[in-house]
Design an enzyme around this catalytic site. Structure first.
Site, PDB file in Angstrom:
ATOM      1  N   GLU A 292      52.237 106.242  39.601  1.00  0.00           N
ATOM      2  CA  GLU A 292      52.438 104.941  39.818  1.00  0.00           C
ATOM      3  C   GLU A 292      52.903 104.715  41.368  1.00  0.00           C
ATOM      4  O   GLU A 292      53.761 105.369  41.869  1.00  0.00           O
ATOM      5  CB  GLU A 292      53.628 104.131  38.800  1.00  0.00           C
ATOM      6  CG  GLU A 292      54.243 102.953  39.207  1.00  0.00           C
ATOM      7  CD  GLU A 292      53.321 101.906  39.132  1.00  0.00           C
ATOM      8  OE1 GLU A 292      52.435 101.636  38.452  1.00  0.00           O
ATOM      9  OE2 GLU A 292      53.390 101.196  40.197  1.00  0.00           O
ATOM     10  N   ASP A 318      49.946 106.795  45.490  1.00  0.00           N
ATOM     11  CA  ASP A 318      49.094 105.667  45.448  1.00  0.00           C
ATOM     12  C   ASP A 318      47.816 106.349  45.020  1.00  0.00           C
ATOM     13  O   ASP A 318      47.269 107.563  45.532  1.00  0.00           O
ATOM     14  CB  ASP A 318      48.864 105.492  47.062  1.00  0.00           C
ATOM     15  CG  ASP A 318      47.673 104.569  47.230  1.00  0.00           C
ATOM     16  OD1 ASP A 318      46.811 104.192  46.121  1.00  0.00           O
ATOM     17  OD2 ASP A 318      47.506 103.796  48.223  1.00  0.00           O
ATOM     18  N   CYS A 388      43.502  94.198  31.313  1.00  0.00           N
ATOM     19  CA  CYS A 388      43.976  93.016  30.452  1.00  0.00           C
ATOM     20  C   CYS A 388      43.343  91.827  31.089  1.00  0.00           C
ATOM     21  O   CYS A 388      43.936  90.830  30.975  1.00  0.00           O
ATOM     22  CB  CYS A 388      45.523  93.205  30.458  1.00  0.00           C
ATOM     23  SG  CYS A 388      46.408  92.734  31.678  1.00  0.00           S
TER      24      CYS A 388
HETATM   25  C1  SAM Z   1      47.929  96.989  34.557  1.00  0.00           C
HETATM   26  S1  SAM Z   1      49.438  97.780  35.287  1.00  0.00           S
HETATM   27  C2  SAM Z   1      49.339  99.181  34.379  1.00  0.00           C
HETATM   28  C3  SAM Z   1      50.055  98.752  32.977  1.00  0.00           C
HETATM   29  C4  SAM Z   1      50.401 100.332  32.099  1.00  0.00           C
HETATM   30  N1  SAM Z   1      49.298 101.069  32.347  1.00  0.00           N
HETATM   31  C5  SAM Z   1      51.121 100.079  31.074  1.00  0.00           C
HETATM   32  O1  SAM Z   1      50.487 100.059  29.834  1.00  0.00           O
HETATM   33  O2  SAM Z   1      52.087 100.005  30.688  1.00  0.00           O
HETATM   34  C6  SAM Z   1      48.936  98.324  36.862  1.00  0.00           C
HETATM   35  C7  SAM Z   1      49.698  99.057  37.527  1.00  0.00           C
HETATM   36  O3  SAM Z   1      49.228  99.857  38.729  1.00  0.00           O
HETATM   37  C8  SAM Z   1      49.986  99.911  39.862  1.00  0.00           C
HETATM   38  N2  SAM Z   1      49.069 100.157  41.267  1.00  0.00           N
HETATM   39  C9  SAM Z   1      48.510  99.259  41.809  1.00  0.00           C
HETATM   40  N3  SAM Z   1      48.222  99.815  42.558  1.00  0.00           N
HETATM   41  C10 SAM Z   1      48.282 101.198  42.682  1.00  0.00           C
HETATM   42  C11 SAM Z   1      47.749 102.349  43.363  1.00  0.00           C
HETATM   43  N4  SAM Z   1      47.019 102.017  44.226  1.00  0.00           N
HETATM   44  N5  SAM Z   1      48.061 103.671  42.847  1.00  0.00           N
HETATM   45  C12 SAM Z   1      48.786 103.510  41.638  1.00  0.00           C
HETATM   46  N6  SAM Z   1      49.162 102.782  40.965  1.00  0.00           N
HETATM   47  C13 SAM Z   1      49.157 101.484  41.220  1.00  0.00           C
HETATM   48  C14 SAM Z   1      50.776  98.602  39.639  1.00  0.00           C
HETATM   49  O4  SAM Z   1      52.077  98.680  40.267  1.00  0.00           O
HETATM   50  C15 SAM Z   1      50.800  98.191  38.264  1.00  0.00           C
HETATM   51  O5  SAM Z   1      52.163  98.941  37.726  1.00  0.00           O
END
Ligand code: SAM
Length: 451
Positions: A292, A318, A388
């Site tokens: 994350e 990242d 989603c």
């Molecule tokens: C849709 S949410 C994920 C929800 C999670 N899978 C759950 O069920 O609780 C997307 C997540 O991706 C993270 N995110 C955004 N860019 C990212 C990156 N480059 N690398 C890793 N995580 C990232 C965001 O901070 C966010 O927490």
């Protein structure tokens, strides 16, 4: 303000529930607060419970959802553009309009309490305006307003008015569903019951049943509760969690997909709902890694998996610049950041806050994350691409664009892995819908690395 001509003016008495809804709505508009979060803080601070809390919740959530349409009503009733109204007054009018048109509140009570609220929150000088506008709003029912304002509008604009959505969302849903879009949009206006996930290995069905929960229809791990989920020990202890059935199903499909032995990766894990279920489904001996980018959300993932004796390894990273070697994982979940258009029923203000430009802005990141997920998957392994949002640009188009650039990936038909769900196949992908399945509108593509 001094009492007018020697008379003692009655101090406006504003009931706590309406005041909480108003203060929360101001925070939504003035400070970009999330309606759900600000409301739960205010309810706790002002010790509102039971019927008062339920009233404040319905008033705030309903007003947030209906906002764009209520603004059209207010504009017609006041004879001026809503942008010409003081924002604090506009919020009183929106709350009053929701009570008059969509709640079981007698008209005189809706108007009188709104006038009191305006006096107390804004000042005596706006009381007359609020009274006059709301009286005019109350001259028609909601259906009559839709007929009245919608008569001259083209069909999509009228659907936007009737279902209280921005036009661009109506267009995106119509693109996917045709006439069925009206049902999908209407489903966004129904508050879903709270759904729990039973994390297998950590809690047995009997414990949840004894606590008053009932199994849901689709996910084998889904349970429904009325009331506060935090009242359940299993939830407080992280052995169960709040999670939509759609989220459970996409994680389950990935867990069921055939793949070689090896560790699993959740590439975008915060706040950790799917990581916690995947960790339970992976079983002993399968290492789960959760990445994350945001440190505070990585912390939420650690919280979500705290009940496991061997919790997943949570890394703040990242996902587009992975700190692990390519091809390290047998299964990878890429639940990428998206507009959330599939979960509008849970986020009352989101439909008016999101902008159509968000879709193309998120697209490049979605492409990069799916590419990184595939690169992280070993030959024979499976990547799940999940959003989603049902918006085509965030779903099918991302998958097609990434696949067009590589010859080492094949699509795995996803619907056969979820035999408990009917009517969910979108070609080889899965698209769930609130109005069809009672879930959030989750999208799932399963992709196998062939080389
Ligand atoms: C849709 S949410 C994920 C929800 C999670 N899978 C759950 O069920 O609780 C997307 C997540 O991706 C993270 N995110 C955004 N860019 C990212 C990156 N480059 N690398 C890793 N995580 C990232 C965001 O901070 C966010 O927490």
């Amino acid at each position: 303000m001094s009492p007018a001509r020697g008379r003692t003016r009655r101090r406006p008495r504003v009931d706590q529930a309406r005041r909480v809804a108003y203060d929360a709505l101001r925070a939504v508009h003035a400070s970009d607060a999330y309606a759900n979060l600000v409301l739960s803080d205010l309810l706790a601070q002002r010790r509102l419970t039971g019927r008062d809390a339920a009233f404040a919740t319905e008033l705030l959530h309903g007003t947030c959802r209906g906002e764009g349409s209520y603004d059209r009503v207010v504009a017609a009733a006041s004879g001026r553009a809503v942008t010409d109204l003081q924002p604090a007054v506009l919020d009183v009018l929106r709350l009053g309009t929701h009570q008059l048109l969509r709640m079981d509140v007698p008209d005189h009570a809706a108007v009188a309490t709104s006038v009191d609220l305006a006096r107390s929150a804004v000042g005596e000088r706006v009381a007359g305006l609020v009274n006059a506008v709301l009286r005019r709003v109350g001259e028609r029912s909601w259906e009559q307003w839709v007929d009245h304002l919608g008569a001259a509008l083209p069909a999509p604009e009228r659907l936007a008015l009737a279902t209280a959505h921005p036009r661009w969302v109506v267009d995106a849903f119509t693109d996917l569903l045709g006439d069925e879009a009206a049902d999908a949009l209407a489903a966004d206006n129904v508050t879903p019951m709270t759904t729990l996930v039973r994390r297998p290995g950590l809690v047995e069905p009997d414990e949840l049943r004894a606590a008053g929960a009932e199994p849901t229809g689709l996910s084998p791990f889904g349970w429904r509760v009325s009331g506060n989920p935090g009242d359940l020990a299993a939830v407080r202890e992280g052995r169960a969690g709040v999670q939509d059935e759609g989220s459970q199903l996409v994680a389950l499909a990935l867990a069921r997909a055939e793949a070689p032995e090896g560790p699993w990766l959740d590439l975008c894990a915060g706040p950790g709902g799917k990581t916690a279920l995947l960790a339970a489904l992976a079983g002993p001996g399968t290492r789960v890694v959760a990445a994350e980018r945001q440190p505070h959300r990585a912390q939420l993932v650690r919280q979500a998996v705290r009940a496991r004796s061997e919790p997943p390894l949570v890394v703040t990273a990242d996902g587009t610049r992975p700190p692990w070697r390519a091809g390290s994982f047998a299964k990878v979940l890429a639940d990428v950041p998206c507009t959330g258009l599939g979960a509008l029923r849970r986020r009352p203000e989101a439909r008016w806050r999101r902008r159509p430009e968000d879709v193309p802005e998120l697209h490049p990141l979605q492409l990069r994350l799916l590419t990184a997920a595939l690169d992280s998957t070993r030959p024979g392994g499976v990547t799940a691409y999940v959003t989603c949002s049902p918006h085509r640009t965030e779903t099918v188009e991302v998958v097609q664009e990434v696949l067009a650039g590589r010859d080492d990936v094949e699509v795995v038909p996803a619907a056969p892995l979820l035999p408990e769900v009917s009517d969910a196949a979108l070609g080889d992908f899965v698209q769930l819908w609130p109005h069809r399945h009672g879930t959030d509108a989750m999208f799932l593509a399963l992709l196998r690395r062939t080389g």
